[in-house]
Design an enzyme around this catalytic site. Sequence first.
Site, PDB file in Angstrom:
ATOM      1  N   GLN A  77       0.835  -1.204   0.000  1.00 54.88           N
ATOM      2  CA  GLN A  77       0.000   0.000   0.000  1.00 54.88           C
ATOM      3  C   GLN A  77       0.868   1.252   0.000  1.00 54.88           C
ATOM      4  O   GLN A  77       0.582   2.234  -0.683  1.00 54.88           O
ATOM      5  CB  GLN A  77      -0.901   0.020   1.244  1.00 54.88           C
ATOM      6  CG  GLN A  77      -2.133  -0.851   1.162  1.00 54.88           C
ATOM      7  CD  GLN A  77      -3.060  -0.602   2.338  1.00 54.88           C
ATOM      8  OE1 GLN A  77      -2.637  -0.242   3.437  1.00 54.88           O
ATOM      9  NE2 GLN A  77      -4.332  -0.806   2.127  1.00 54.88           N
ATOM     10  N   TRP A  78       1.918   1.205   0.797  1.00 57.28           N
ATOM     11  CA  TRP A  78       2.821   2.350   0.958  1.00 57.28           C
ATOM     12  C   TRP A  78       3.557   2.673  -0.334  1.00 57.28           C
ATOM     13  O   TRP A  78       3.780   3.832  -0.681  1.00 57.28           O
ATOM     14  CB  TRP A  78       3.831   2.004   2.051  1.00 57.28           C
ATOM     15  CG  TRP A  78       4.399   3.132   2.835  1.00 57.28           C
ATOM     16  CD1 TRP A  78       4.879   4.322   2.361  1.00 57.28           C
ATOM     17  CD2 TRP A  78       4.571   3.160   4.252  1.00 57.28           C
ATOM     18  NE1 TRP A  78       5.348   5.081   3.402  1.00 57.28           N
ATOM     19  CE2 TRP A  78       5.174   4.385   4.574  1.00 57.28           C
ATOM     20  CE3 TRP A  78       4.312   2.253   5.274  1.00 57.28           C
ATOM     21  CZ2 TRP A  78       5.511   4.740   5.880  1.00 57.28           C
ATOM     22  CZ3 TRP A  78       4.633   2.601   6.572  1.00 57.28           C
ATOM     23  CH2 TRP A  78       5.224   3.836   6.868  1.00 57.28           C
ATOM     24  N   GLU A 100      14.483  -1.803  -0.381  1.00 56.65           N
ATOM     25  CA  GLU A 100      13.854  -2.826   0.440  1.00 56.65           C
ATOM     26  C   GLU A 100      14.721  -4.079   0.517  1.00 56.65           C
ATOM     27  O   GLU A 100      15.402  -4.444  -0.451  1.00 56.65           O
ATOM     28  CB  GLU A 100      12.492  -3.175  -0.175  1.00 56.65           C
ATOM     29  CG  GLU A 100      11.666  -4.160   0.618  1.00 56.65           C
ATOM     30  CD  GLU A 100      10.297  -4.364  -0.015  1.00 56.65           C
ATOM     31  OE1 GLU A 100       9.838  -5.525  -0.072  1.00 56.65           O
ATOM     32  OE2 GLU A 100       9.684  -3.365  -0.463  1.00 56.65           O
ATOM     33  N   SER A 102      15.574  -7.959   0.379  1.00 63.11           N
ATOM     34  CA  SER A 102      15.112  -8.915  -0.616  1.00 63.11           C
ATOM     35  C   SER A 102      15.492 -10.329  -0.213  1.00 63.11           C
ATOM     36  O   SER A 102      16.639 -10.587   0.153  1.00 63.11           O
ATOM     37  CB  SER A 102      15.736  -8.598  -1.982  1.00 63.11           C
ATOM     38  OG  SER A 102      15.451  -9.622  -2.904  1.00 63.11           O
ATOM     39  N   ARG A 104      15.806 -12.583  -2.225  1.00 65.23           N
ATOM     40  CA  ARG A 104      16.716 -13.140  -3.232  1.00 65.23           C
ATOM     41  C   ARG A 104      18.112 -13.246  -2.641  1.00 65.23           C
ATOM     42  O   ARG A 104      18.918 -14.071  -3.072  1.00 65.23           O
ATOM     43  CB  ARG A 104      16.769 -12.240  -4.466  1.00 65.23           C
ATOM     44  CG  ARG A 104      15.504 -12.213  -5.298  1.00 65.23           C
ATOM     45  CD  ARG A 104      15.733 -11.412  -6.559  1.00 65.23           C
ATOM     46  NE  ARG A 104      16.731 -12.052  -7.414  1.00 65.23           N
ATOM     47  CZ  ARG A 104      17.387 -11.437  -8.389  1.00 65.23           C
ATOM     48  NH1 ARG A 104      17.157 -10.156  -8.624  1.00 65.23           N
ATOM     49  NH2 ARG A 104      18.270 -12.079  -9.115  1.00 65.23           N
ATOM     50  N   ARG A 172      11.532 -18.805  -1.671  1.00 64.87           N
ATOM     51  CA  ARG A 172      10.633 -17.862  -0.992  1.00 64.87           C
ATOM     52  C   ARG A 172       9.187 -17.978  -1.477  1.00 64.87           C
ATOM     53  O   ARG A 172       8.270 -17.445  -0.852  1.00 64.87           O
ATOM     54  CB  ARG A 172      11.134 -16.432  -1.191  1.00 64.87           C
ATOM     55  CG  ARG A 172      11.172 -15.998  -2.643  1.00 64.87           C
ATOM     56  CD  ARG A 172      11.730 -14.598  -2.815  1.00 64.87           C
ATOM     57  NE  ARG A 172      11.931 -14.288  -4.228  1.00 64.87           N
ATOM     58  CZ  ARG A 172      12.130 -13.076  -4.704  1.00 64.87           C
ATOM     59  NH1 ARG A 172      12.169 -12.042  -3.886  1.00 64.87           N
ATOM     60  NH2 ARG A 172      12.311 -12.873  -5.994  1.00 64.87           N
ATOM     61  N   ARG A 200      -3.504   8.234   4.897  1.00 64.74           N
ATOM     62  CA  ARG A 200      -3.432   7.026   5.719  1.00 64.74           C
ATOM     63  C   ARG A 200      -3.741   7.252   7.194  1.00 64.74           C
ATOM     64  O   ARG A 200      -3.818   6.291   7.958  1.00 64.74           O
ATOM     65  CB  ARG A 200      -2.060   6.364   5.548  1.00 64.74           C
ATOM     66  CG  ARG A 200      -1.832   5.855   4.135  1.00 64.74           C
ATOM     67  CD  ARG A 200      -2.942   4.928   3.696  1.00 64.74           C
ATOM     68  NE  ARG A 200      -2.886   4.614   2.268  1.00 64.74           N
ATOM     69  CZ  ARG A 200      -3.708   3.788   1.641  1.00 64.74           C
ATOM     70  NH1 ARG A 200      -4.688   3.209   2.304  1.00 64.74           N
ATOM     71  NH2 ARG A 200      -3.603   3.570   0.345  1.00 64.74           N
TER      72      ARG A 200
END
Length: 233
Positions: A77-78, A100, A102, A104, A172, A200
């Site tokens: 959402q952000w 962000e 990850s 991976r 994942r 928000r």
Amino acid sequence: MNSIQVLDKGYVRLVNHMGSDLTIANAARVSYAKESNELTDRDIKLIQFLAREGHTSPFRHVLVQYEIYAPLMVARQWWKYVIGSAHFEGTGDSLDAWNESSRRYITEEPTFYIPAAEQWRGKPANSKQGSGDIVEWEIGHKHTKELMDYIELGVKKYEAALEDGICAEQARLFLPSYGLYVRWYWTASLQSVSHFLNQRLAHDAQREIQDYAKAILELTKPVFPYGIDELLN
């Protein structure tokens, strides 16, 4: 205080900031080759005028950087505020940045948001989205347990795939996604922050992201007390 806990395991941390309320006033005053050395009542009135009349570019000269740890459903959402900020600010580009963690690359122990029995909400009465009142404890307890069982199964399958030599970026896939906590840095102009907060903090925003918005406001207000106040509806 530069960190606030949110939900069961999440948090918002103020990492850094650039500028102050005085920066906002001076960014506007440069049009007349003027500058203040300290914040005065005249500067505060100027900030109020800028916000009231929609002259928002000076609010993009100050930046705030946060570290956020939140469930994926909140993060996604952000994220739309980063995508939309270029159009909303009318700059053709955005000062917002988002980096962000990850899966991976990392295989740290997965962490999930699990509502307690008394935190499950029912359907809203007159909307296709949002939520209503808290459901009965017995129903909430049932779904807390079912969610825990579901997460446990997914984590076991994720770990088994890793043990079998499957790469992390594919393993994942076994993790239940929406409640999975992710960590990111968000750097944004004060105008972008206020746009996020105006939407928000609203009563009809999803409860979980409302809690994060309250933390963002609490951390930001001491840094830009006049600027953020004037930009909030």
